[in-house]
Design a protein around this motif. Structure first.
Motif, PDB file in Angstrom:
ATOM      1  N   TYR A  28      -4.710  36.997   0.871  1.00 54.38           N
ATOM      2  CA  TYR A  28      -4.069  35.739   0.468  1.00 54.38           C
ATOM      3  C   TYR A  28      -2.799  35.524   1.289  1.00 54.38           C
ATOM      4  O   TYR A  28      -2.007  36.435   1.474  1.00 54.38           O
ATOM      5  CB  TYR A  28      -3.670  35.759  -1.009  1.00 54.38           C
ATOM      6  CG  TYR A  28      -4.825  35.944  -1.958  1.00 54.38           C
ATOM      7  CD1 TYR A  28      -6.063  35.362  -1.703  1.00 54.38           C
ATOM      8  CD2 TYR A  28      -4.677  36.707  -3.113  1.00 54.38           C
ATOM      9  CE1 TYR A  28      -7.125  35.536  -2.576  1.00 54.38           C
ATOM     10  CE2 TYR A  28      -5.736  36.889  -3.989  1.00 54.38           C
ATOM     11  CZ  TYR A  28      -6.953  36.301  -3.717  1.00 54.38           C
ATOM     12  OH  TYR A  28      -7.991  36.479  -4.577  1.00 54.38           O
ATOM     13  N   GLU A  30      -0.487  33.268   0.426  1.00 53.38           N
ATOM     14  CA  GLU A  30       0.636  32.894  -0.432  1.00 53.38           C
ATOM     15  C   GLU A  30       0.450  33.447  -1.830  1.00 53.38           C
ATOM     16  O   GLU A  30      -0.666  33.663  -2.278  1.00 53.38           O
ATOM     17  CB  GLU A  30       0.687  31.370  -0.566  1.00 53.38           C
ATOM     18  CG  GLU A  30       1.153  30.694   0.675  1.00 53.38           C
ATOM     19  CD  GLU A  30       0.831  29.213   0.628  1.00 53.38           C
ATOM     20  OE1 GLU A  30       0.382  28.728  -0.441  1.00 53.38           O
ATOM     21  OE2 GLU A  30       1.018  28.562   1.660  1.00 53.38           O
ATOM     22  N   LEU A  31       1.575  33.612  -2.487  1.00 48.66           N
ATOM     23  CA  LEU A  31       1.530  33.936  -3.906  1.00 48.66           C
ATOM     24  C   LEU A  31       1.740  32.649  -4.665  1.00 48.66           C
ATOM     25  O   LEU A  31       2.424  31.745  -4.202  1.00 48.66           O
ATOM     26  CB  LEU A  31       2.640  34.921  -4.255  1.00 48.66           C
ATOM     27  CG  LEU A  31       2.389  36.350  -3.794  1.00 48.66           C
ATOM     28  CD1 LEU A  31       3.661  37.165  -3.917  1.00 48.66           C
ATOM     29  CD2 LEU A  31       1.278  36.970  -4.633  1.00 48.66           C
ATOM     30  N   ARG A  32       1.144  32.578  -5.829  1.00 41.77           N
ATOM     31  CA  ARG A  32       1.423  31.414  -6.672  1.00 41.77           C
ATOM     32  C   ARG A  32       2.825  31.589  -7.228  1.00 41.77           C
ATOM     33  O   ARG A  32       3.312  32.721  -7.366  1.00 41.77           O
ATOM     34  CB  ARG A  32       0.377  31.331  -7.772  1.00 41.77           C
ATOM     35  CG  ARG A  32      -0.994  31.080  -7.164  1.00 41.77           C
ATOM     36  CD  ARG A  32      -2.091  31.132  -8.188  1.00 41.77           C
ATOM     37  NE  ARG A  32      -3.378  30.907  -7.536  1.00 41.77           N
ATOM     38  CZ  ARG A  32      -4.539  31.292  -8.030  1.00 41.77           C
ATOM     39  NH1 ARG A  32      -4.578  31.895  -9.203  1.00 41.77           N
ATOM     40  NH2 ARG A  32      -5.652  31.058  -7.391  1.00 41.77           N
ATOM     41  N   GLN A  35       3.678  34.276  -9.785  1.00 43.10           N
ATOM     42  CA  GLN A  35       3.203  35.616  -9.418  1.00 43.10           C
ATOM     43  C   GLN A  35       4.322  36.395  -8.742  1.00 43.10           C
ATOM     44  O   GLN A  35       4.560  37.559  -9.044  1.00 43.10           O
ATOM     45  CB  GLN A  35       2.021  35.510  -8.454  1.00 43.10           C
ATOM     46  CG  GLN A  35       0.713  35.188  -9.130  1.00 43.10           C
ATOM     47  CD  GLN A  35      -0.426  35.092  -8.131  1.00 43.10           C
ATOM     48  OE1 GLN A  35      -0.256  34.660  -6.995  1.00 43.10           O
ATOM     49  NE2 GLN A  35      -1.618  35.472  -8.573  1.00 43.10           N
ATOM     50  N   PRO A  53      -2.209  30.597 -17.474  1.00 44.69           N
ATOM     51  CA  PRO A  53      -3.537  30.279 -18.013  1.00 44.69           C
ATOM     52  C   PRO A  53      -4.614  31.148 -17.372  1.00 44.69           C
ATOM     53  O   PRO A  53      -4.391  31.726 -16.313  1.00 44.69           O
ATOM     54  CB  PRO A  53      -3.732  28.810 -17.637  1.00 44.69           C
ATOM     55  CG  PRO A  53      -2.788  28.552 -16.527  1.00 44.69           C
ATOM     56  CD  PRO A  53      -1.642  29.495 -16.708  1.00 44.69           C
ATOM     57  N   GLY A  55      -7.358  32.365 -15.165  1.00 44.68           N
ATOM     58  CA  GLY A  55      -7.566  31.976 -13.779  1.00 44.68           C
ATOM     59  C   GLY A  55      -6.262  31.784 -13.020  1.00 44.68           C
ATOM     60  O   GLY A  55      -6.258  31.477 -11.840  1.00 44.68           O
ATOM     61  N   GLY A  56      -5.156  31.983 -13.713  1.00 52.29           N
ATOM     62  CA  GLY A  56      -3.846  31.768 -13.096  1.00 52.29           C
ATOM     63  C   GLY A  56      -3.424  32.897 -12.169  1.00 52.29           C
ATOM     64  O   GLY A  56      -2.442  32.781 -11.442  1.00 52.29           O
ATOM     65  N   GLY A  57      -4.156  34.007 -12.232  1.00 56.63           N
ATOM     66  CA  GLY A  57      -3.854  35.097 -11.306  1.00 56.63           C
ATOM     67  C   GLY A  57      -2.942  36.157 -11.897  1.00 56.63           C
ATOM     68  O   GLY A  57      -2.058  36.678 -11.227  1.00 56.63           O
ATOM     69  N   LYS A  58      -3.179  36.517 -13.151  1.00 61.43           N
ATOM     70  CA  LYS A  58      -2.333  37.528 -13.787  1.00 61.43           C
ATOM     71  C   LYS A  58      -2.569  38.919 -13.207  1.00 61.43           C
ATOM     72  O   LYS A  58      -1.631  39.692 -13.060  1.00 61.43           O
ATOM     73  CB  LYS A  58      -2.596  37.559 -15.305  1.00 61.43           C
ATOM     74  CG  LYS A  58      -2.000  36.374 -16.018  1.00 61.43           C
ATOM     75  CD  LYS A  58      -2.211  36.446 -17.503  1.00 61.43           C
ATOM     76  CE  LYS A  58      -3.644  36.162 -17.884  1.00 61.43           C
ATOM     77  NZ  LYS A  58      -4.113  34.807 -17.513  1.00 61.43           N
ATOM     78  N   SER A  59      -3.827  39.215 -12.892  1.00 65.06           N
ATOM     79  CA  SER A  59      -4.103  40.598 -12.464  1.00 65.06           C
ATOM     80  C   SER A  59      -3.252  40.998 -11.260  1.00 65.06           C
ATOM     81  O   SER A  59      -2.737  42.105 -11.205  1.00 65.06           O
ATOM     82  CB  SER A  59      -5.573  40.834 -12.155  1.00 65.06           C
ATOM     83  OG  SER A  59      -6.359  39.736 -12.479  1.00 65.06           O
ATOM     84  N   ARG A 347     -12.813  29.001 -12.465  1.00 68.65           N
ATOM     85  CA  ARG A 347     -11.776  29.980 -12.123  1.00 68.65           C
ATOM     86  C   ARG A 347     -11.571  30.078 -10.626  1.00 68.65           C
ATOM     87  O   ARG A 347     -10.566  30.578 -10.166  1.00 68.65           O
ATOM     88  CB  ARG A 347     -12.137  31.353 -12.690  1.00 68.65           C
ATOM     89  CG  ARG A 347     -12.014  31.377 -14.199  1.00 68.65           C
ATOM     90  CD  ARG A 347     -12.293  32.735 -14.753  1.00 68.65           C
ATOM     91  NE  ARG A 347     -11.217  33.654 -14.416  1.00 68.65           N
ATOM     92  CZ  ARG A 347     -10.914  34.717 -15.124  1.00 68.65           C
ATOM     93  NH1 ARG A 347     -11.606  34.986 -16.190  1.00 68.65           N
ATOM     94  NH2 ARG A 347      -9.943  35.511 -14.753  1.00 68.65           N
ATOM     95  N   LYS A 613      -9.187  32.443   3.220  1.00 67.33           N
ATOM     96  CA  LYS A 613      -8.570  32.879   1.976  1.00 67.33           C
ATOM     97  C   LYS A 613      -9.524  33.787   1.210  1.00 67.33           C
ATOM     98  O   LYS A 613     -10.672  33.394   0.982  1.00 67.33           O
ATOM     99  CB  LYS A 613      -8.307  31.647   1.103  1.00 67.33           C
ATOM    100  CG  LYS A 613      -6.863  31.479   0.734  1.00 67.33           C
ATOM    101  CD  LYS A 613      -6.783  30.583  -0.483  1.00 67.33           C
ATOM    102  CE  LYS A 613      -5.700  29.540  -0.322  1.00 67.33           C
ATOM    103  NZ  LYS A 613      -5.816  28.481  -1.321  1.00 67.33           N
TER     104      LYS A 613
HETATM  105  P1  ADP Z   1      -6.360  35.728 -14.791  1.00 61.90           P
HETATM  106  O1  ADP Z   1      -6.411  37.204 -15.012  1.00 61.90           O
HETATM  107  O2  ADP Z   1      -4.999  35.159 -14.906  1.00 61.90           O
HETATM  108  O3  ADP Z   1      -7.360  34.971 -15.603  1.00 61.90           O
HETATM  109  P2  ADP Z   1      -7.244  36.439 -12.193  1.00 61.90           P
HETATM  110  O4  ADP Z   1      -6.221  37.468 -11.946  1.00 61.90           O
HETATM  111  O5  ADP Z   1      -8.635  36.893 -12.513  1.00 61.90           O
HETATM  112  O6  ADP Z   1      -6.760  35.432 -13.292  1.00 61.90           O
HETATM  113  O7  ADP Z   1      -7.283  35.472 -10.928  1.00 61.90           O
HETATM  114  C1  ADP Z   1      -8.099  34.332 -10.905  1.00 61.90           C
HETATM  115  C2  ADP Z   1      -8.598  34.056  -9.494  1.00 61.90           C
HETATM  116  O8  ADP Z   1      -7.533  33.629  -8.649  1.00 61.90           O
HETATM  117  C3  ADP Z   1      -9.193  35.280  -8.839  1.00 61.90           C
HETATM  118  O9  ADP Z   1     -10.386  34.893  -8.184  1.00 61.90           O
HETATM  119  C4  ADP Z   1      -8.123  35.709  -7.864  1.00 61.90           C
HETATM  120  O10 ADP Z   1      -8.678  36.416  -6.791  1.00 61.90           O
HETATM  121  C5  ADP Z   1      -7.507  34.381  -7.442  1.00 61.90           C
HETATM  122  N1  ADP Z   1      -6.104  34.505  -7.009  1.00 61.90           N
HETATM  123  C6  ADP Z   1      -5.108  35.149  -7.651  1.00 61.90           C
HETATM  124  N2  ADP Z   1      -3.945  35.053  -6.979  1.00 61.90           N
HETATM  125  C7  ADP Z   1      -4.203  34.324  -5.865  1.00 61.90           C
HETATM  126  C8  ADP Z   1      -3.401  33.869  -4.756  1.00 61.90           C
HETATM  127  N3  ADP Z   1      -2.109  34.147  -4.671  1.00 61.90           N
HETATM  128  N4  ADP Z   1      -4.009  33.130  -3.804  1.00 61.90           N
HETATM  129  C9  ADP Z   1      -5.328  32.851  -3.889  1.00 61.90           C
HETATM  130  N5  ADP Z   1      -6.137  33.250  -4.896  1.00 61.90           N
HETATM  131  C10 ADP Z   1      -5.594  33.968  -5.880  1.00 61.90           C
END
Ligand code: ADP
Ligand code: ZN
Length: 637
Positions: A28, A30-32, A35, A53, A55-59, A347, A613
């Motif tokens: 990636y 960029e970071l959101r 994040q 939310p 799909g917001g990228g918590k992991s 997502r 990406k």
């Molecule tokens: P959550 O746990 O918040 O529901 P995820 O961590 O599963 O969300 O992330 C959702 C999707 O977004 C995943 O497919 C992940 O790879 C993607 N993602 C997370 N951070 C980024 C980023 N900075 N740029 C692009 N994609 C991202």
């Protein structure tokens, strides 16, 4: 001066270690926005509550810090199925992770603990642990040991709303996680809590219950602009569901659909109806054998099954990023649940549809269930009341005619800036305001008043539409002045309008479903207090053709050309083969969004592949050449 000082300095890097790691491992650029802040808190060992939310990228927020600090993160997560996939996905990206839960035997667990404690070459950066595991004395000892030896960087608590009775998924055992905070606290280790759904009240509760110390609170934007929300009056769930599923299939871009039902029996009935309409669908609920459940989960995840009709038991463990459609055959029990369940759509960031099939009876069905289970389980009456209130909020959302994106955002304490989201039935003009709201409301209120506030919505509807039913005539209600005043309306429409009056607090539903005047009742009946009534849901005539939703305006969301579509199919096939070979779900290899970008950009070299990406170094090494070949082999556009 040592010789080292004489060597020319390395080329200056403009990125910092966080961005470096994210680019290297995940690909990636960029970071959101949040994040980055959450990762910094993790790196610096500060407490933090991150609300993003689904799909917001918590992991990523808890996965990155170990790569920067060299110290491990322990993540508490209730979702065992997701743990397994997450670990495999991380391993594919060259990241050392493991999971500890009830399916892991003693020897493996020991090995994981050893790798955690020793670190080094074979050391672990991340361990996911189920909450029940995390509360065992052995685990607490391990945390203490790790903390003392400086091997532990952070503790992350996923799905942290489970700790609050004001949340929609309260798990009392979560309360004990505060113990981990205490153990780690002495060593200055930060605790990061994560949740997808938290109203301001739940947020506060999480911080208090976990004992977070001056936490940084990071609340993401809740709106999911790529989701289009629609609420329709439920006429026939199978018919309406089939129509939406066929529309999804007709786009020819693949993708899955989840249909949520309230009961196990409902899922089986609806799945059978869909199958009889030639839609390949499976039922899923907690009453099925573990083998059957596993089979459905697997087939849905690896995309050999596209439609699952399920209770809410489905989804917690499912991570398929290209779910294009989520249907609720019945209203869910809270706005939080609605947000979370619809959040499983799109997502990958591409457009997806959420369809709620609503009937006014859904609310009362939930109320009865909640009251009964509250009485049976001897739950705290406060908790039961809290749940009933959550149902009521959801009812209001479903029957109101305000922008759904705005209502959802506001529910989570966020103002919604746009006047027109372009992605909900209300803003798309699929619902319409009743031209004569004031008058219609007055007639309906009179109907309730003249019959003595002693009847349910069905009877009141019959009176105002002039139906000579036995209950109407036998009580002389056919002689009331309101009798037949709305005889151009169907019973269903009138029921919906009455329901909107309940949502607007002009009416309230009393015992035995009797309609009574609510706080705004008298004002509305006198025409002094206005309510905006919507033409009952399900009328299609007003549909305005709109160009695109906000998400569709995004370049990545533009539909694929026929050539690109063909390539997309090839790449999906390749992805499926690789996934099967490695025993992982396809999305773990690459997401749909990544494949689509490959189809558009058609990278021809390793460098250009890295620009896509979602392609990091490790995945480039592992499958880059296969995908490059497949792209090179495809006929030129
Ligand atoms: P959550 O746990 O918040 O529901 P995820 O961590 O599963 O969300 O992330 C959702 C999707 O977004 C995943 O497919 C992940 O790879 C993607 N993602 C997370 N951070 C980024 C980023 N900075 N740029 C692009 N994609 C991202
Ligand atoms: Zn809207």
């Amino acid at each position: 001066m040592t010789p080292d000082d004489l060597t020319p300095p390395a080329a200056p890097t403009t990125t910092d270690p966080i961005h470096d790691a994210v680019k290297r491992v995940w690909g990636y650029d960029e970071l959101r926005p949040l994040q980055e802040a959450a990762i910094r808190a993790g790196v610096e060992g500060r407490d933090c509550l991150t609300v993003l939310p689904t799909g917001g990228g918590k992991s990523l927020c808890y996965q990155v810090p170990p790569l920067v600090t060299g110290r491990a993160t322990v993540v508490i997560s209730p979702l065992i199925a997701l743990m397994r996939d997450q670990v495999r996905g991380l391993e594919l990206s060259g990241y050392q992770a493991a999971a500890l839960h009830s399916d892991v035997d003693w020897a493996d667990a020991k090995n994981i603990e050893e790798r955690l404690v020793t670190g080094g070459e074979d050391g672990l950066d991340l361990v996911l642990a189920a909450p029940e595991r995390a509360l065992t004395p052995g685990f607490c000892t391990l945390i203490g040991r790790l903390a003392q030896s400086g091997r532990l960087g952070a503790i992350a608590i996923d799905e942290a709303h489970c700790i609050s009775q004001w949340g929609h998924d309260f798990r009392p055992e979560y309360r004990q996680l505060a113990e981990l905070r205490r153990i780690a606290g002495g060593a200055g280790i930060g605790v990061q809590a994560f949740t997808a759904t938290a109203t301001p009240r739940v947020r506060e509760d999480i911080a208090n219950q976990l004992g977070l110390i001056e936490p940084e609170v990071l609340v993401g934007v809740f709106d999911r602009p790529n989701l289009t929300y629609r609420v329709r009056a439920r006429r026939d769930a199978a018919e309406q569901g089939a129509e939406a599923i066929r529309a999804m299939h007709a786009k020819g871009e693949g993708g899955g659909a989840i249909v949520y039902c309230l009961s196990r029996k409902d899922t089986e009935k609806l799945a059978a109806e869909l199958v009889s309409m030639r839609i390949d669908a499976e039922a899923y609920h907690a009453g099925l054998s573990p083998k059957k459940r596993h089979d459905v989960e697997q087939r849905f995840t690896n995309e050999t099954l596209d439609v699952v009709v399920a209770t809410v038991a489905f989804g917690m463990g499912i991570d398929r990023s290209n779910v294009r459609l989520v249907i609720h055959a019945t209203m869910p029990k809270s706005v939080e649940a609605y947000q979370q369940e619809t959040g499983r759509a799109g997502r990958d960031g591409l457009p997806a549809e959420c369809l709620l099939l609503y009937s006014p009876s859904d609310g009362s069905r939930w109320s009865r269930l909640i009251e009964r289970s509250g009485a049976e389980s001897g739950a705290d009456p406060g908790a039961t009341r809290a749940q009933l209130e959550l149902v009521e909020q959801m009812r209001r959302l479903a029957s109101s005619m305000r922008c759904r994106h705005a209502q959802l955002s506001e529910h989570f304490g966020q103002a919604y800036e746009k006047d027109d989201c372009g992605a909900c039935d209300v803003c798309l003009g699929e619902t319409r305001a009743e031209a004569d709201s004031v008058k219609i409301a007055q007639i309906l209120m009179s109907g309730v008043a003249r019959t003595g506030e002693r009847y349910g919505a069905g009877h009141v509807a019959d009176v105002v539409r002039g139906a000579q039913t036995e209950p109407v005539t036998s009580r002389g209600h056919d002689r009331l002045s309101v009798f037949g005043l709305l005889n151009d309306r169907t019973r269903r429409e009138l029921m919906s309008l009455l329901d909107q009056l309940v949502a607007a607090e002009a009416l309230v539903v009393g015992e035995h479903r009797v309609l009574l005047f609510g706080p705004r009742g008298v004002g509305v009946m006198r025409g002094e207090d206005e309510v905006a009534l919507a033409v009952p849901l399900g009328t299609r005539s007003t549909r305005r053709e709109r160009g695109r939703t906000r998400a569709a305006a995004d370049a990545n969301a533009r539909p694929l050309t026929p050539d690109e579509k063909e390539l997309f199919e090839r790449l999906r096939g390749l992805r499926r083969e690789i996934a099967e070979e490695r025993g992982v779900p396809p999305y773990v290899v690459f997401s749909d969004a990544t494949l689509r970008e490959m189809c558009r950009e058609r990278p021809t070299s390793r460098e250009s592949m890295l620009e896509v990406k979602g392609v990091g170094r490790s995945k480039l090494e592992a499958f880059g050449s296969q995908f490059l070949e497949a792209i090179a082999d495809a006929p030129a556009p």
